[in-house]
Design a protein around this motif. Structure first.
Motif, PDB file in Angstrom:
ATOM      1  N   GLU A   6       0.735  -1.296   0.080  1.00 13.24           N
ATOM      2  CA  GLU A   6      -0.095  -0.026   0.030  1.00 13.24           C
ATOM      3  C   GLU A   6       1.001   1.241   0.075  1.00 13.24           C
ATOM      4  OE1 GLU A   6      -3.612   1.864   2.338  1.00 13.24           O
ATOM      5  OE2 GLU A   6      -3.588  -0.131   2.444  1.00 13.24           O
ATOM      6  N   GLU A   7       2.048   1.331   0.843  1.00 14.09           N
ATOM      7  CA  GLU A   7       3.008   2.437   0.745  1.00 14.09           C
ATOM      8  C   GLU A   7       3.374   2.534  -0.603  1.00 14.09           C
ATOM      9  OE1 GLU A   7       7.133   3.895   2.828  1.00 14.09           O
ATOM     10  OE2 GLU A   7       5.872   2.155   3.899  1.00 14.09           O
ATOM     11  N   GLU A  10       0.796   4.226  -2.950  1.00 16.74           N
ATOM     12  CA  GLU A  10       0.606   5.647  -2.416  1.00 16.74           C
ATOM     13  C   GLU A  10       1.559   6.394  -3.132  1.00 16.74           C
ATOM     14  OE1 GLU A  10      -2.208   6.752  -1.609  1.00 16.74           O
ATOM     15  OE2 GLU A  10      -3.125   4.970  -0.815  1.00 16.74           O
ATOM     16  N   LYS A  11       2.895   5.999  -2.873  1.00 17.17           N
ATOM     17  CA  LYS A  11       4.075   6.762  -3.578  1.00 17.17           C
ATOM     18  C   LYS A  11       3.878   7.002  -5.157  1.00 17.17           C
ATOM     19  CE  LYS A  11       7.539   5.658  -0.026  1.00 17.17           C
ATOM     20  NZ  LYS A  11       8.567   4.790   0.262  1.00 17.17           N
ATOM     21  N   GLU A  20      -6.709   7.073  -7.486  1.00 21.60           N
ATOM     22  CA  GLU A  20      -6.982   6.650  -6.057  1.00 21.60           C
ATOM     23  C   GLU A  20      -6.773   5.235  -5.893  1.00 21.60           C
ATOM     24  OE1 GLU A  20     -11.646   7.120  -4.947  1.00 21.60           O
ATOM     25  OE2 GLU A  20     -10.103   9.071  -4.925  1.00 21.60           O
ATOM     26  N   TYR A  21      -6.397   4.907  -4.593  1.00 23.66           N
ATOM     27  CA  TYR A  21      -6.364   3.426  -4.324  1.00 23.66           C
ATOM     28  C   TYR A  21      -7.435   3.375  -3.161  1.00 23.66           C
ATOM     29  CZ  TYR A  21      -4.599  -0.723  -2.300  1.00 23.66           C
ATOM     30  OH  TYR A  21      -4.319  -2.030  -1.856  1.00 23.66           O
ATOM     31  N   HIS A  22      -8.139   2.285  -3.604  1.00 24.40           N
ATOM     32  CA  HIS A  22      -8.918   1.716  -2.623  1.00 24.40           C
ATOM     33  C   HIS A  22      -9.682   0.291  -3.230  1.00 24.40           C
ATOM     34  CE1 HIS A  22     -12.598   2.915  -4.864  1.00 24.40           C
ATOM     35  NE2 HIS A  22     -11.982   4.146  -5.021  1.00 24.40           N
TER      36      HIS A  22
END
Length: 98
Positions: A6-7, A10-11, A20-22
């Motif tokens: 996830e990190e 996001e980077k 966006e991430y979800h």
């Protein structure tokens, strides 16, 4: 291809502000002038998807295109998804300039 953390996701999204991430995928929504322009972009994106052998989950209603990308083989987001997202961004930008 390995699943990104996830990190890491996001980077990488910093370079793709429309995304966006979800829900275990990266998502974007694009609005065009009209249906024809939206469909034209979808057609161009389809060729890129075939070239990369990676296909999005997408929906289109009139002039709005919603796209979700993830790699089913690893049940998550990979570099392959970001490569396609970057290609989609270029196509959408070109479509907006015309």
């Amino acid at each position: 291809m390995s699943k990104l953390s996830e990190e890491d996701i996001e980077k990488r999204l910093i370079r793709l502000p429309e995304w966006e991430y979800h829900d275990n995928a990266i998502h974007a929504e694009f609005e065009f002038e009209n249906f024809k322009d939206c469909f034209s972009a979808m057609s161009r994106i389809a060729f890129e998807c075939e070239a990369l052998n990676h296909h999005p989950e997408w929906t289109n209603v009139y002039n709005v295109l919603k796209i979700s990308l993830n790699t089913h083989d690893v049940d998550g987001v990979t570099l392959k998804d970001f490569k396609l997202a970057e290609a989609i961004e270029l196509i959408v930008e070109e479509e907006e300039e015309e």
